[in-house]
Design a protein around this motif. Structure first.
Motif, PDB file in Angstrom:
ATOM      1  N   PRO A   4       0.817  -1.222   0.000  1.00 16.73           N
ATOM      2  CA  PRO A   4       0.000   0.000   0.000  1.00 16.73           C
ATOM      3  C   PRO A   4       0.850   1.273   0.000  1.00 16.73           C
ATOM      4  O   PRO A   4       1.906   1.320   0.631  1.00 16.73           O
ATOM      5  N   ASN A   5       0.376   2.278  -0.715  1.00 15.54           N
ATOM      6  CA  ASN A   5       0.898   3.649  -0.695  1.00 15.54           C
ATOM      7  C   ASN A   5       2.248   3.841  -1.375  1.00 15.54           C
ATOM      8  O   ASN A   5       2.729   4.974  -1.464  1.00 15.54           O
ATOM      9  N   VAL A   6       2.866   2.772  -1.860  1.00 16.54           N
ATOM     10  CA  VAL A   6       4.174   2.909  -2.495  1.00 16.54           C
ATOM     11  C   VAL A   6       4.058   3.659  -3.812  1.00 16.54           C
ATOM     12  O   VAL A   6       4.808   4.618  -4.081  1.00 16.54           O
ATOM     13  N   VAL A   7       3.139   3.255  -4.655  1.00 14.06           N
ATOM     14  CA  VAL A   7       2.968   3.905  -5.962  1.00 14.06           C
ATOM     15  C   VAL A   7       2.537   5.350  -5.772  1.00 14.06           C
ATOM     16  O   VAL A   7       3.030   6.261  -6.453  1.00 14.06           O
ATOM     17  N   ASP A   8       1.640   5.598  -4.822  1.00 11.86           N
ATOM     18  CA  ASP A   8       1.150   6.960  -4.555  1.00 11.86           C
ATOM     19  C   ASP A   8       2.281   7.876  -4.103  1.00 11.86           C
ATOM     20  O   ASP A   8       2.332   9.052  -4.471  1.00 11.86           O
ATOM     21  N   THR A   9       3.224   7.332  -3.318  1.00 15.25           N
ATOM     22  CA  THR A   9       4.282   8.158  -2.725  1.00 15.25           C
ATOM     23  C   THR A   9       5.499   8.312  -3.629  1.00 15.25           C
ATOM     24  O   THR A   9       6.088   9.394  -3.696  1.00 15.25           O
ATOM     25  N   TYR A  10       5.858   7.251  -4.355  1.00 14.34           N
ATOM     26  CA  TYR A  10       7.170   7.227  -5.003  1.00 14.34           C
ATOM     27  C   TYR A  10       7.143   7.182  -6.533  1.00 14.34           C
ATOM     28  O   TYR A  10       8.177   6.904  -7.138  1.00 14.34           O
ATOM     29  N   THR A  11       6.016   7.450  -7.161  1.00 14.47           N
ATOM     30  CA  THR A  11       5.987   7.433  -8.625  1.00 14.47           C
ATOM     31  C   THR A  11       5.390   8.717  -9.175  1.00 14.47           C
ATOM     32  O   THR A  11       4.686   9.456  -8.482  1.00 14.47           O
ATOM     33  N   PRO A  69       3.503   4.347   5.391  1.00 11.39           N
ATOM     34  CA  PRO A  69       2.275   4.851   6.015  1.00 11.39           C
ATOM     35  C   PRO A  69       1.592   5.869   5.106  1.00 11.39           C
ATOM     36  O   PRO A  69       2.262   6.591   4.362  1.00 11.39           O
ATOM     37  N   PRO A  70       0.280   5.948   5.145  1.00  9.52           N
ATOM     38  CA  PRO A  70      -0.435   6.842   4.218  1.00  9.52           C
ATOM     39  C   PRO A  70      -0.112   8.316   4.431  1.00  9.52           C
ATOM     40  O   PRO A  70      -0.114   8.814   5.558  1.00  9.52           O
ATOM     41  N   GLU A  71       0.236   8.986   3.336  1.00 10.10           N
ATOM     42  CA  GLU A  71       0.377  10.447   3.259  1.00 10.10           C
ATOM     43  C   GLU A  71       1.413  11.018   4.227  1.00 10.10           C
ATOM     44  O   GLU A  71       1.300  12.159   4.672  1.00 10.10           O
ATOM     45  N   LEU A  72       2.474  10.228   4.507  1.00  8.20           N
ATOM     46  CA  LEU A  72       3.580  10.749   5.306  1.00  8.20           C
ATOM     47  C   LEU A  72       4.842  10.955   4.469  1.00  8.20           C
ATOM     48  O   LEU A  72       5.743  11.679   4.874  1.00  8.20           O
ATOM     49  N   GLY A  73       4.944  10.287   3.315  1.00 12.85           N
ATOM     50  CA  GLY A  73       6.033  10.563   2.390  1.00 12.85           C
ATOM     51  C   GLY A  73       7.304   9.770   2.589  1.00 12.85           C
ATOM     52  O   GLY A  73       8.327  10.098   1.990  1.00 12.85           O
ATOM     53  N   PHE A  74       7.268   8.705   3.412  1.00 10.54           N
ATOM     54  CA  PHE A  74       8.490   7.931   3.612  1.00 10.54           C
ATOM     55  C   PHE A  74       8.147   6.470   3.892  1.00 10.54           C
ATOM     56  O   PHE A  74       7.026   6.124   4.275  1.00 10.54           O
ATOM     57  N   MET A  75       9.169   5.613   3.717  1.00 10.41           N
ATOM     58  CA  MET A  75       9.044   4.187   3.995  1.00 10.41           C
ATOM     59  C   MET A  75       9.733   3.871   5.314  1.00 10.41           C
ATOM     60  O   MET A  75      10.754   4.479   5.653  1.00 10.41           O
ATOM     61  N   ALA A  85       6.995  16.819   2.592  1.00 12.67           N
ATOM     62  CA  ALA A  85       7.070  18.238   2.950  1.00 12.67           C
ATOM     63  C   ALA A  85       6.201  18.517   4.175  1.00 12.67           C
ATOM     64  O   ALA A  85       6.619  19.231   5.102  1.00 12.67           O
ATOM     65  N   ASN A  86       5.007  17.948   4.202  1.00 13.20           N
ATOM     66  CA  ASN A  86       4.112  18.163   5.348  1.00 13.20           C
ATOM     67  C   ASN A  86       4.676  17.526   6.620  1.00 13.20           C
ATOM     68  O   ASN A  86       4.573  18.098   7.712  1.00 13.20           O
ATOM     69  N   THR A  87       5.280  16.339   6.485  1.00 16.37           N
ATOM     70  CA  THR A  87       5.893  15.698   7.655  1.00 16.37           C
ATOM     71  C   THR A  87       7.033  16.559   8.199  1.00 16.37           C
ATOM     72  O   THR A  87       7.155  16.756   9.412  1.00 16.37           O
ATOM     73  N   TYR A  88       7.872  17.083   7.301  1.00 17.04           N
ATOM     74  CA  TYR A  88       8.970  17.956   7.741  1.00 17.04           C
ATOM     75  C   TYR A  88       8.433  19.226   8.405  1.00 17.04           C
ATOM     76  O   TYR A  88       9.035  19.746   9.359  1.00 17.04           O
ATOM     77  N   LYS A  89       7.304  19.729   7.936  1.00 13.41           N
ATOM     78  CA  LYS A  89       6.708  20.925   8.553  1.00 13.41           C
ATOM     79  C   LYS A  89       6.258  20.624   9.985  1.00 13.41           C
ATOM     80  O   LYS A  89       6.375  21.469  10.877  1.00 13.41           O
TER      81      LYS A  89
END
Length: 560
Positions: A189-196, A399-405, A214-218
């Motif tokens: 889950p979420n790999v294609v959404d985050t990394y492609t 994890p969903p919408e966090l931007g990292f693995m 970017a949102n996680t870093y904020k």
């Protein structure tokens, strides 16, 4: 057929030669970088620039290292990110002292050894929710910053936030590994959404954005480390891992903390070589050097059969101890002082036959993919920092919408209760990533590291010997052809393969390779298994820093 394979092995190194150089050794890819006020060496040119910009704004070496690491987590997620762990050694110019930080995370408290047995597993899986441990990187950043930082964390993270929102172009090697990672993990889950980009891995030169990261870093910039370990980020991760059948929980995040540790050292021909104690494998390099300092090497002996043979035998001996004794020192009694002592090094050295390859067992003692960067600043502070998700991008768990693995470091636990590194709840696994530092007469000399899993202590030893024994400069030491031995026992409980194999890069003399085979070594040509290296050398007489970054990665060194 055997003759043809052997001839190919001998001929390949002859075919790969660097362009002739007017100065220095022909295998060097470039000259050293030299700067007076500061130096940044990373595996990505844009991350190096970010670190340099932070230094020019008045930031410390530690500020610049955090900024560069955050940028690498965005631009080189194939080797790093806030889902992974961190280790660092810092030279503090004010106190004239080295500090070590162990920023590795622990196993889930609700997961037990019996669970793996009940599932019929002899090893922890490489991917999925089971090898996921608490990511320690973010807490490591804030621990380093609270002790040695100068600029606000918002300023430090802002360049990475800007790149995540506006986009950045992929470099060649990272694009290659990025595509392999997407192909491997696209089922999760979420790999294609985050990394492609629209379902496809970005290619070299293509612009990629990661607004989730970017949102996680904020969140980190505004709420600090608790925004990661006690807020919505931790809850999102815990809920996701539970949904995937894993055990990482919010209480695991709330309980996490980094540990300040004292680096340990041995003296090698007048230089004090510093590593961090376990749960990492840094003292493996010290054990190897403790054995090797009993031999003398001429400056022209680099690459000879004798050189490669003795380093390989020292490696075999040290790795057997690594498998038996290394573990989380908060939960296991690791005899560090004994392992790196001159007395024990001499005992192990006496087992080596200079005329024949051998196989060994651990000594009896009474009492257990990555990014590397280094930064130096105008005040004389230096930091050696290494950070990783393990196995490249990590566990496959995004994890969903966090931007990292999330990392899969838990794979490195053993399921054998007789090993020091056996899985236990709330325990830190054996770690491969190791920063290193060199001092002489109590003063800083060199901050360096070599990426590459099990190869790292072998890489540390090769770099140090290249400089100290064979007289190479900082850049030459990293560009010189490398060799690697596999076949030793591991802390996960895998048995030894006996004598194993020596893997060579191109560039070694065919006659010396033949000499290795006559000593009983199995030798193969193998590209791409030798990590990546960055280093900074301080010259107090000239008052300048020398920087180096090798050509096996996409990065560079830059100073001002």
């Amino acid at each position: 057929m055997r003759i043809k394979v052997f001839v190919l092995l001998i001929l390949i190194p002859v075919l790969a030669s660097a362009q002739d150089r007017i100065t220095g050794r022909n295998f060097a890819s470039r000259s050293e970088v030299i700067g007076k006020n500061g130096m940044v060496c990373t595996s990505h040119p844009l991350a190096t620039q970010v670190g340099l910009d932070i230094l020019k704004q008045g930031g410390s070496a530690i500020d610049a290292a955090i900024a560069a690491n955050a940028t690498l987590g965005l631009m080189e997620p194939t080797g790093s990110g806030v889902g992974g762990d961190l280790f660092a050694i810092v030279w503090d110019a004010k106190t004239q002292k080295l500090y070590g930080l162990n920023g590795s995370g622990r196993s889930p408290q609700d997961l037990s050894l019996d669970y793996f047995k009940n599932q019929g597993l002899d090893m922890i899986p490489s991917f999925g929710p089971l090898p996921v441990t608490v990511p320690g990187c973010v807490d490591g950043w804030f621990e380093l910053h609270s002790k040695f930082g100068k600029l606000p964390m918002k300023n430090i993270l802002q360049p990475a936030i800007n790149y995540a929102e506006d986009g950045f172009p992929l470099t060649e090697l990272i694009a290659y590994y990025w595509k392999l990672s997407v192909n491997r993990f696209e089922k999760y889950p979420n790999v294609v959404d985050t990394y492609t980009n629209n379902g496809l891995a970005p290619e070299k030169g293509q612009i990629f954005k990661n607004p989730y990261l970017a949102n996680t870093y904020k969140i980190l910039a505004n709420k600090g480390r608790d925004g990661f370990y006690k807020g919505e980020v931790a809850k999102t991760i815990a809920d996701f891992i539970k949904s995937q059948g894993g055990f990482l929980s919010t209480k695991d995040f709330a309980a996490h903390h980094s540990e300040w540790v004292d680096p340990v050292s041995i003296n090698y021909r007048g230089y004090d070589i510093w590593e961090l104690p376990p749960n990492g494998q840094g003292i493996t390099a010290l054990q190897m050097l403790s054995i090797l300092k009993g031999y003398s090497f001429r400056k022209d002996e680099y690459g000879t059969a004798r050189h490669l043979h003795l380093v390989t035998e020292a490696k075999k001996l040290a790795f057997e101890d690594r498998a038996k004794y290394y573990a989380d020192m908060q939960m296991a009694d690791v005899p560090v002082e004994k392992l790196i002592s001159d007395e024990y090094g001499s005992e192990r050295r006496n087992l080596i036959n200079e005329e024949r390859a051998g196989s060994y067992q651990a000594g009896e003692i009474s009492a257990g993919e990555t990014i590397y960067l280094t930064v130096a600043d105008q005040w004389g502070n230096m930091v050696s920092l290494i950070q990783s998700n393990y196995r490249g991008m990590g566990s496959g768990m995004v994890p969903p919408e966090l931007g990292f693995m999330l990392q899969d470091r838990g794979e490195l636990f053993s399921l054998n209760p007789d090993q020091a590194n056996v899985f236990e709840p709330g325990k830190r696994p054996f770690h491969t990533i190791i920063p290193a530092f060199v001092t002489k007469d109590g003063k800083p000399v060199m901050s360096f590291g070599v990426m590459g899993g099990d190869f790292q202590p072998q890489g540390h030893v090769q770099i140090l010997m290249n400089i100290i024994d064979f007289g190479m400069n900082l850049q030459e030491a990293g560009d010189a052809p490398r060799f690697s031995h596999d076949g030793s026992s591991t802390p996960t409980g895998l048995s030894s393969k006996g004598r194993g194999e020596i893997h060579l890069e191109t560039g070694f003399d065919p006659q010396q390779i033949l000499g290795l085979t006559r000593l009983g070594h199995r030798v193969t040509y193998s590209p791409g298994e030798y990590g990546g290296y960055q280093a900074i050398w301080y010259d107090p007489e000239k008052g300048v820093y020398f920087g180096a970054s090798e050509s096996r990665k996409d990065g560079n060194a830059a100073g001002y």
